[in-house]
Enzyme design. Structure first.
Site, PDB file in Angstrom:
ATOM      1  N   SER A   1       3.468   1.618   9.442  1.00 22.06           N
ATOM      2  CA  SER A   1       3.658   0.425   8.629  1.00 22.06           C
ATOM      3  C   SER A   1       4.080   0.849   7.219  1.00 22.06           C
ATOM      4  O   SER A   1       5.055   1.564   7.073  1.00 22.06           O
ATOM      5  CB  SER A   1       2.363  -0.397   8.665  1.00 22.06           C
TER       6      SER A   1
ATOM      7  N   LYS B   1       6.958   3.724   6.214  1.00 19.94           N
ATOM      8  CA  LYS B   1       8.061   3.769   5.241  1.00 19.94           C
ATOM      9  C   LYS B   1       7.938   5.083   4.460  1.00 19.94           C
ATOM     10  O   LYS B   1       8.934   5.766   4.178  1.00 19.94           O
ATOM     11  CB  LYS B   1       7.976   2.604   4.242  1.00 19.94           C
TER      12      LYS B   1
ATOM     13  N   GLU C   1       5.803  -7.879  -3.246  1.00 26.90           N
ATOM     14  CA  GLU C   1       4.527  -7.597  -2.586  1.00 26.90           C
ATOM     15  C   GLU C   1       3.837  -6.356  -3.121  1.00 26.90           C
ATOM     16  O   GLU C   1       2.615  -6.321  -3.263  1.00 26.90           O
ATOM     17  CB  GLU C   1       4.726  -7.451  -1.070  1.00 26.90           C
TER      18      GLU C   1
ATOM     19  N   TRP D   1       7.890 -10.097  11.470  1.00 31.90           N
ATOM     20  CA  TRP D   1       8.000  -9.605  10.085  1.00 31.90           C
ATOM     21  C   TRP D   1       8.663  -8.218   9.999  1.00 31.90           C
ATOM     22  O   TRP D   1       9.301  -7.870   9.012  1.00 31.90           O
ATOM     23  CB  TRP D   1       6.580  -9.568   9.520  1.00 31.90           C
TER      24      TRP D   1
ATOM     25  N   HIS E   1      -0.419  -3.853  16.122  1.00 34.32           N
ATOM     26  CA  HIS E   1       0.282  -3.149  15.053  1.00 34.32           C
ATOM     27  C   HIS E   1      -0.405  -1.792  14.823  1.00 34.32           C
ATOM     28  O   HIS E   1      -1.619  -1.726  14.652  1.00 34.32           O
ATOM     29  CB  HIS E   1       0.209  -4.018  13.788  1.00 34.32           C
TER      30      HIS E   1
HETATM   31  C1  MCU Z   1       5.358  -2.949   7.882  1.00 32.47           C
HETATM   32  O1  MCU Z   1       4.676  -2.552   6.701  1.00 32.47           O
HETATM   33  C2  MCU Z   1       3.984  -3.458   5.871  1.00 32.47           C
HETATM   34  C3  MCU Z   1       4.837  -4.628   5.448  1.00 32.47           C
HETATM   35  O2  MCU Z   1       5.977  -4.147   4.769  1.00 32.47           O
HETATM   36  C4  MCU Z   1       4.043  -5.533   4.533  1.00 32.47           C
HETATM   37  O3  MCU Z   1       4.781  -6.684   4.189  1.00 32.47           O
HETATM   38  C5  MCU Z   1       2.751  -5.958   5.127  1.00 32.47           C
HETATM   39  O4  MCU Z   1       1.978  -6.560   4.125  1.00 32.47           O
HETATM   40  O5  MCU Z   1       2.042  -4.819   5.548  1.00 32.47           O
HETATM   41  C6  MCU Z   1       2.662  -3.963   6.472  1.00 32.47           C
HETATM   42  C7  MCU Z   1       1.649  -2.876   6.655  1.00 32.47           C
HETATM   43  O6  MCU Z   1       1.636  -1.906   5.945  1.00 32.47           O
HETATM   44  O7  MCU Z   1       0.655  -3.152   7.537  1.00 32.47           O
HETATM   45  C8  MCU Z   1      -0.418  -2.250   7.626  1.00 32.47           C
END
Ligand code: MCU
Length: 412
Positions: A227, A231, A281, A325, A361
């Protein structure tokens, strides 16, 4: 004549080694392919123009310099990677600082302690190294942001990296907070993804110093995260050429997704994270990216070229289509186009993208085990196994030829 697995007791002694410089090029793993230094910082490469006027609603051509000249050889490509890295840092990621003037390290128990000094300041952080195989080694390792959420195969140690300690990622208010900014100043242009990559580079510096005490081979290092940390893992692989295998998991927008494709998906009614939203964010990107998020067509790259910075090293991208998302079409399309870069380099089999649903996730599905084991086997364990995958369990409706209307040269 079989040799019984050797049990080397972990020495509790602490070794302290100091260096003032690190090698800027990468070394070759025992039996894996040799990674190319990337970016090279070669004097022979033209500097990226200071002022760029660019517009493309499709994914920009990785094989054409900003000046318009074409990449027709591998040495051109090396210079183009240098340009692409410069542009990523200028528009989106912020400056990735060179190695600090001194890095010192020590290893005790399972704790690797690292101190980096720059301009009279220093910071220290630790990582833990676990599951080091008992045989004498040296062994490969995977650096996991936060904690590993992939099953790390046997024979590979896990280095747990508390990336939030280097750069905080708690909403907008954490801008400039963390040890990276203690060292370089809270107004440094680097966003958290870049600061974490710098931390990974210092871990590898320390592993180079501590090979005999850790029994970790610094030329066989992978990096992973899920997530937001996915990145991070992707950007570390792009900025640090000593990483042999990059394993971003469910990184979504800002990782495996392309900004232009997310913009398109959003215009079609999909609730996908896009550039204008992501900068509100958190602090993953440089502040300098804010000026471009409402006009991504003017950015002279997209994230297929982030993968192009990892090339020709191993890259296996895992995605999950069940979360709107994350942008199942924008990551699939972006990475399908990224694979054309590996193809041009003649190393398409070193690239993997796999999108499999039916799980939470950051919970790794067993349907990806064989692919993960193959990539780790080849690039970290030196096995001769085949890799290379482009896979989705979805029906993705994108005209990839229209999104990447440029020819793929044969460079490798
Ligand atoms: C997919 O990574 C992120 C996403 O970019 C965010 O918008 C969300 O708040 O959190 C995701 C994440 O890190 O989930 C653990």
């Amino acid at each position: 004549t079989t040799t019984a697995a050797q049990t080397t007791a972990q020495s509790p002694t602490t070794t302290l080694i100091t260096t003032t410089a690190r090698p800027s090029t990468t070394s070759t793993s025992a039996s894996g392919p040799s990674p190319t230094p990337n970016p090279p910082g070669s004097d022979a490469c033209p500097a990226a123009p200071a002022s760029i006027s660019f517009s493309s609603s499709t994914l920009p051509d990785p094989f054409t310099f900003v000046s318009g000249s074409k990449v027709t050889s591998l040495s051109h490509w090396t210079c183009r990677q240098y340009e692409i890295s410069t542009l990523f840092q200028r528009y989106e990621l912020g400056t990735y600082p060179p190695a600090p003037s001194s890095v010192t390290s020590s290893f005790s128990g399972s704790t690797l302690s690292i101190t980096a000094s720059h301009s009279g300041k220093s910071i220290s952080f630790t990582v833990s190294i676990t599951n080091i195989p008992s045989a004498s080694g040296p062994h490969p390792a995977i650096i996991a942001y936060g904690a590993a959420s992939i099953p790390v195969p046997a024979g590979v140690a896990t280095i747990t990296f508390n990336n939030d300690d280097i750069a905080a990622q708690q909403s907008q208010s954490s801008r400039g907070r963390g040890k990276f900014y203690d060292l370089y100043g809270s107004s440094h242009s680097a966003g958290a993804l870049t600061a974490w990559a710098w931390g990974v580079s210092r871990i590898i510096d320390a592993l180079e110093q501590q090979e005999s005490s850790t029994r970790i081979d610094p030329t066989r290092i992978g990096v992973t995260g899920c997530s937001r940390n996915g990145k991070g893992a992707f950007v570390a692989g792009a900025l640090e050429p000593r990483i042999a295998l990059t394993l971003p998991q469910e990184s979504g927008a800002g990782g495996a997704g392309c900004w232009r494709l997310a913009k398109y998906q959003k215009s079609q009614g999909t609730n996908v994270q896009d550039a204008p939203q992501i900068v509100t964010e958190n602090v993953w990107f440089s502040r300098d990216f804010n000026a471009h998020v409402n006009n991504v067509d003017s950015v002279p790259f997209d994230h297929h070229m982030l993968a192009g910075l990892v090339a020709p090293r191993g890259l296996y991208v895992m995605e999950n289509p069940d979360f709107e998302w994350l942008g199942k079409a924008s990551t699939y399309g972006c990475m399908a186009v990224a694979r054309k870069i590996y193809q041009g380099l003649g190393v398409q089999d070193r690239f993997g993208y796999s999108q499999v649903g039916g799980h939470n996730h950051c919970s790794f599905p067993s349907a990806q085990s064989a692919e993960l084991n193959a990539f780790v086997g080849r690039f970290l364990l030196g096995k001769s196994v085949s890799t290379g995958v482009l896979r989705t369990d979805q029906n993705i409706n994108l005209d990839l030829t229209a999104w990447s209307p440029w020819p793929v040269p044969t460079l490798g």
